[in-house]
Enzyme design. Structure first.
Site, mmCIF file in Angstrom:
data_model
loop_
_atom_site.group_PDB
_atom_site.id
_atom_site.type_symbol
_atom_site.label_atom_id
_atom_site.label_comp_id
_atom_site.label_asym_id
_atom_site.label_seq_id
_atom_site.Cartn_x
_atom_site.Cartn_y
_atom_site.Cartn_z
ATOM 1 N N ARG A 93 -15.708 17.286 35.210
ATOM 2 C CA ARG A 93 -15.987 17.576 36.433
ATOM 3 C C ARG A 93 -16.309 17.287 37.828
ATOM 4 O O ARG A 93 -17.007 16.079 37.339
ATOM 5 C CB ARG A 93 -16.757 19.155 35.773
ATOM 6 C CG ARG A 93 -17.673 19.231 35.632
ATOM 7 C CD ARG A 93 -19.139 19.851 35.111
ATOM 8 N NE ARG A 93 -19.475 19.365 33.933
ATOM 9 C CZ ARG A 93 -20.866 18.596 34.971
ATOM 10 N NH1 ARG A 93 -21.325 19.409 35.896
ATOM 11 N NH2 ARG A 93 -21.974 19.135 33.698
ATOM 12 N N GLU A 130 -27.360 12.562 16.192
ATOM 13 C CA GLU A 130 -27.457 10.976 16.978
ATOM 14 C C GLU A 130 -28.777 10.424 16.851
ATOM 15 O O GLU A 130 -29.781 10.772 17.261
ATOM 16 C CB GLU A 130 -27.411 10.890 18.658
ATOM 17 C CG GLU A 130 -26.279 10.057 18.779
ATOM 18 C CD GLU A 130 -25.601 11.288 20.873
ATOM 19 O OE1 GLU A 130 -26.770 11.434 21.082
ATOM 20 O OE2 GLU A 130 -24.885 11.125 21.383
HETATM 21 P P1 ADP Z 1 -26.405 17.845 28.011
HETATM 22 O O1 ADP Z 1 -24.938 18.136 28.169
HETATM 23 O O2 ADP Z 1 -26.956 18.484 27.935
HETATM 24 O O3 ADP Z 1 -26.236 17.003 29.788
HETATM 25 P P2 ADP Z 1 -26.328 14.932 26.947
HETATM 26 O O4 ADP Z 1 -26.262 14.267 25.658
HETATM 27 O O5 ADP Z 1 -25.669 14.792 28.313
HETATM 28 O O6 ADP Z 1 -26.605 16.820 27.360
HETATM 29 O O7 ADP Z 1 -28.250 14.816 26.515
HETATM 30 C C1 ADP Z 1 -28.704 15.454 28.071
HETATM 31 C C2 ADP Z 1 -30.214 14.504 28.262
HETATM 32 O O8 ADP Z 1 -30.825 14.466 27.034
HETATM 33 C C3 ADP Z 1 -29.537 12.825 28.928
HETATM 34 O O9 ADP Z 1 -29.843 13.231 30.161
HETATM 35 C C4 ADP Z 1 -31.120 11.839 27.906
HETATM 36 O O10 ADP Z 1 -31.761 12.635 28.678
HETATM 37 C C5 ADP Z 1 -31.270 13.000 26.822
HETATM 38 N N1 ADP Z 1 -30.698 12.243 25.377
HETATM 39 C C6 ADP Z 1 -29.509 12.729 25.334
HETATM 40 N N2 ADP Z 1 -28.818 11.787 23.789
HETATM 41 C C7 ADP Z 1 -30.267 10.978 23.930
HETATM 42 C C8 ADP Z 1 -30.208 10.472 22.893
HETATM 43 N N3 ADP Z 1 -29.496 9.777 21.629
HETATM 44 N N4 ADP Z 1 -31.601 9.371 22.582
HETATM 45 C C9 ADP Z 1 -32.207 10.098 23.854
HETATM 46 N N5 ADP Z 1 -32.502 10.835 24.538
HETATM 47 C C10 ADP Z 1 -31.204 11.054 24.745
HETATM 48 P P1 ADP Z 2 -25.331 18.439 35.766
HETATM 49 O O1 ADP Z 2 -24.475 17.373 34.937
HETATM 50 O O2 ADP Z 2 -23.722 17.972 37.381
HETATM 51 O O3 ADP Z 2 -25.605 17.144 36.745
HETATM 52 P P2 ADP Z 2 -26.098 19.862 34.183
HETATM 53 O O4 ADP Z 2 -26.276 19.420 33.624
HETATM 54 O O5 ADP Z 2 -27.284 20.134 35.415
HETATM 55 O O6 ADP Z 2 -25.579 18.610 35.953
HETATM 56 O O7 ADP Z 2 -25.540 21.344 34.601
HETATM 57 C C1 ADP Z 2 -25.216 22.236 35.960
HETATM 58 C C2 ADP Z 2 -24.737 23.185 36.081
HETATM 59 O O8 ADP Z 2 -23.568 23.509 34.395
HETATM 60 C C3 ADP Z 2 -26.138 23.995 35.325
HETATM 61 O O9 ADP Z 2 -25.985 25.289 35.745
HETATM 62 C C4 ADP Z 2 -26.027 23.964 34.010
HETATM 63 O O10 ADP Z 2 -26.531 25.115 33.089
HETATM 64 C C5 ADP Z 2 -24.953 24.553 33.783
HETATM 65 N N1 ADP Z 2 -23.554 23.584 32.784
HETATM 66 C C6 ADP Z 2 -23.257 21.951 32.392
HETATM 67 N N2 ADP Z 2 -22.762 21.768 31.073
HETATM 68 C C7 ADP Z 2 -23.131 23.198 30.950
HETATM 69 C C8 ADP Z 2 -21.799 23.629 29.684
HETATM 70 N N3 ADP Z 2 -20.746 22.763 29.320
HETATM 71 N N4 ADP Z 2 -21.242 24.835 29.580
HETATM 72 C C9 ADP Z 2 -21.353 25.975 30.747
HETATM 73 N N5 ADP Z 2 -22.375 25.546 31.126
HETATM 74 C C10 ADP Z 2 -23.130 24.581 31.608
#
Ligand code: ADP
Ligand code: ADP
Ligand code: MG
Length: 454
Positions: free
Chosen positions: A295, A203
């Site tokens: 979820r 991305e």
């Molecule tokens: P996760 O599955 O670990 O939650 P996300 O794809 O939701 O991962 O991304 C986690 C965080 O990383 C986002 O909340 C944002 O702060 C940052 N992020 C994700 N994608 C981008 C992007 N394309 N550019 C900048 N920051 C990003």
């Molecule tokens: P939310 O997306 O609910 O704001 P977080 O990104 O902080 O919360 O994730 C909540 C919890 O779930 C954390 O302990 C994180 O490490 C775990 N978690 C999130 N996504 C995954 C995934 N795809 N697989 C395993 N653990 C996950």
């Protein structure tokens, strides 16, 4: 409607297990807790009607052990399983095996988890539904050569993301072409290590974006939204401080964002509670879908505070086979809610985890305060799991009053025995930029450099 669900097994631990047990009890559902050997004195074990030991402390042997959890369900005659968040919550195999064992999985079906839980595939689903996404690859990227071509096309900096990633893990930012190979391999390895899947996608890295997400509820035919949450204050891409509504969205942008989330969830006939996460550029007003979490989310209480709806209860009712109990026009919002994640980490020492015994615990109370937690005086925080101890949630009529209430509530918290992230929140809530909502996803990490908490 007759109750299909009479006994619910909660396949999780910590505050979310407690939260789910409370909702089930209010519906007259019998509850089963599962616990690892490190968690036998946990609050969720005490609150549930029955509890089963599912194995050793290490999560791979207990909370991630599908066979042990299914066996506990059989032994206790459970007819439904709620996965909470993390652990097996977005595991397609788990959802399938729960159903094959003749039980109700509280969440969407395994096909939806497969479609939306894989982040690369979810992007494709979004594009098909006409929802804007961040410029990037079409699905999973096979190798570094292809990645380099895509990165050249979309322009650096780029992000490499594990398709199975979550919790901020498996994400790498690449600023220059010469770092691409190293980071590509690192992201693959991280994905494989943490999620058992080395697939990655690309991305464009959007600097100074805000994280805004939409809560949805579906029953397989209808989908509604419960407005948005803003979660831009993050450390290591993990949310730290969340608020609802977003302080920067105009009513027109809010409608556009929430409508797109409903359209996307409808395109997969979504059933259950879900969240569609977006990056929002407040200079242009553009938003870009990044992922869907199929979820309940950690920060769901702020939505409950502004809408008055119990999201976990609603999940259980949907899983019970009832149609959505609300129509879109029933969902209204009032006031402003904020959540702080209080973790067993020392913010003065690089957020090093601080497991250990809590000698004394005093939690805040009074108007507009909610604490979702599993801690009690004498509880020992085990070193094996997520460090979150409590969520402090406040509601008030305006954002300004909610911030003042949060500052007051944080000052009432007293946790003796271990260091926590309370001092970080005390400083943040009084910060002028935070008060003015002048922040983005990179703000907190920059702020910590200039505001050391020693
Ligand atoms: P996760 O599955 O670990 O939650 P996300 O794809 O939701 O991962 O991304 C986690 C965080 O990383 C986002 O909340 C944002 O702060 C940052 N992020 C994700 N994608 C981008 C992007 N394309 N550019 C900048 N920051 C990003
Ligand atoms: P939310 O997306 O609910 O704001 P977080 O990104 O902080 O919360 O994730 C909540 C919890 O779930 C954390 O302990 C994180 O490490 C775990 N978690 C999130 N996504 C995954 C995934 N795809 N697989 C395993 N653990 C996950
Ligand atoms: Mg996310």
């Amino acid at each position: 409607m007759a109750n299909r669900i009479t006994t619910l097994l909660v396949a999780n631990r910590g505050e979310i297990a407690v939260r789910i047990i409370r909702a089930a009890k209010e519906l007259g559902i019998r509850t089963v807790a599962v616990y690892s050997q490190a968690d036998k004195d946990s609050l969720h074990v005490r609150l549930a009607d029955t509890a089963c030991d599912i194995g050793p402390a290490h999560a791979s042997k207990s909370y991630l052990n599908i066979q042990a959890i299914l066996e506990a369900a059989r032994q206790t005659n459970a007819d439904a399983v709620h996965p909470g968040y993390g652990f097996l919550a977005e595991n397609e195999q788990f959802a399938r095996q729960v159903a094959e064992a003749g039980m109700v999985f509280v969440g969407p079906g395994p096909e939806t988890i497969r479609l939306m839980g894989d982040k690369a595939r979810a992007r494709e689903t979004a594009i098909k539904a006409g929802v804007p996404t961040v410029p990037g690859s079409d699905g999973v990227v096979a190798d570094v050569t292809v990645a380099a071509q895509i990165a050249d096309r979309i322009g650096y900096p780029v992000m490499i993301k594990a398709a199975a990633g979550g919790g901020g893990r498996g994400i790498r930012v690449v600023h220059h072409a010469d770092e691409l190979e190293k980071e590509f391999i690192a992201a693959q390895r991280e994905g494989l290590g943490a999620f058992g899947d080395g697939s990655v996608y690309l991305e464009k890295f959007i600097a100074r974006a805000r994280h805004i997400e939409v809560q949805v509820l579906g029953d397989g035919s209808n989908v509604i939204h419960c407005f948005e949450r803003e979660c831009s204050l993050q450390r290591r891409r993990q949310k730290v401080f969340e608020e609802a509504p977003s302080p920067v969205l105009s009513e027109e942008r809010r409608q556009a964002l929430c409508t797109s989330a409903v359209a996307l969830a409808k395109s997969v006939n979504y059933s259950g509670a879900g969240t569609l996460e977006y990056l929002y550029d407040d200079a242009s007003g553009e938003f870009y879908f990044i992922e869907m979490n199929t979820r309940i989310q950690v920060e769901h209480p702020i939505t409950e505070m502004i809408t008055g709806i119990d999201l976990v209860r609603t999940m259980l009712r949907i899983a019970n086979g009832e149609p959505l109990p609300y129509r879109q026009h029933d969902i209204t919002r009032r006031g402003s809610a904020i959540e702080c994640r209080i973790n067993a980490e020392d913010p003065a020492k690089g957020f090093f985890p601080t497991p250990g015994k809590l000698q004394q615990v005093t939690l805040p109370a009074g108007p507009g305060i909610r604490v979702d937690s599993m801690i009690y005086p004498g509880y020992t925080v085990p070193p094996y799991y997520d460090s979150m101890l409590a969520k402090l949630i406040v509601w008030d009529e305006t954002r300004e009053q909610a911030l003042a209430r949060l500052a007051r509530a944080l000052d009432e918290v007293s946790i003796e025995g271990i260091a926590t992230t309370v001092p970080l929140h005390q400083a943040l809530v009084r910060d002028q930029a935070v008060q003015q909502a002048d922040y983005h996803t990179g703000f907190l990490e920059q702020w910590m450099v200039t505001h050391p908490l020693s």
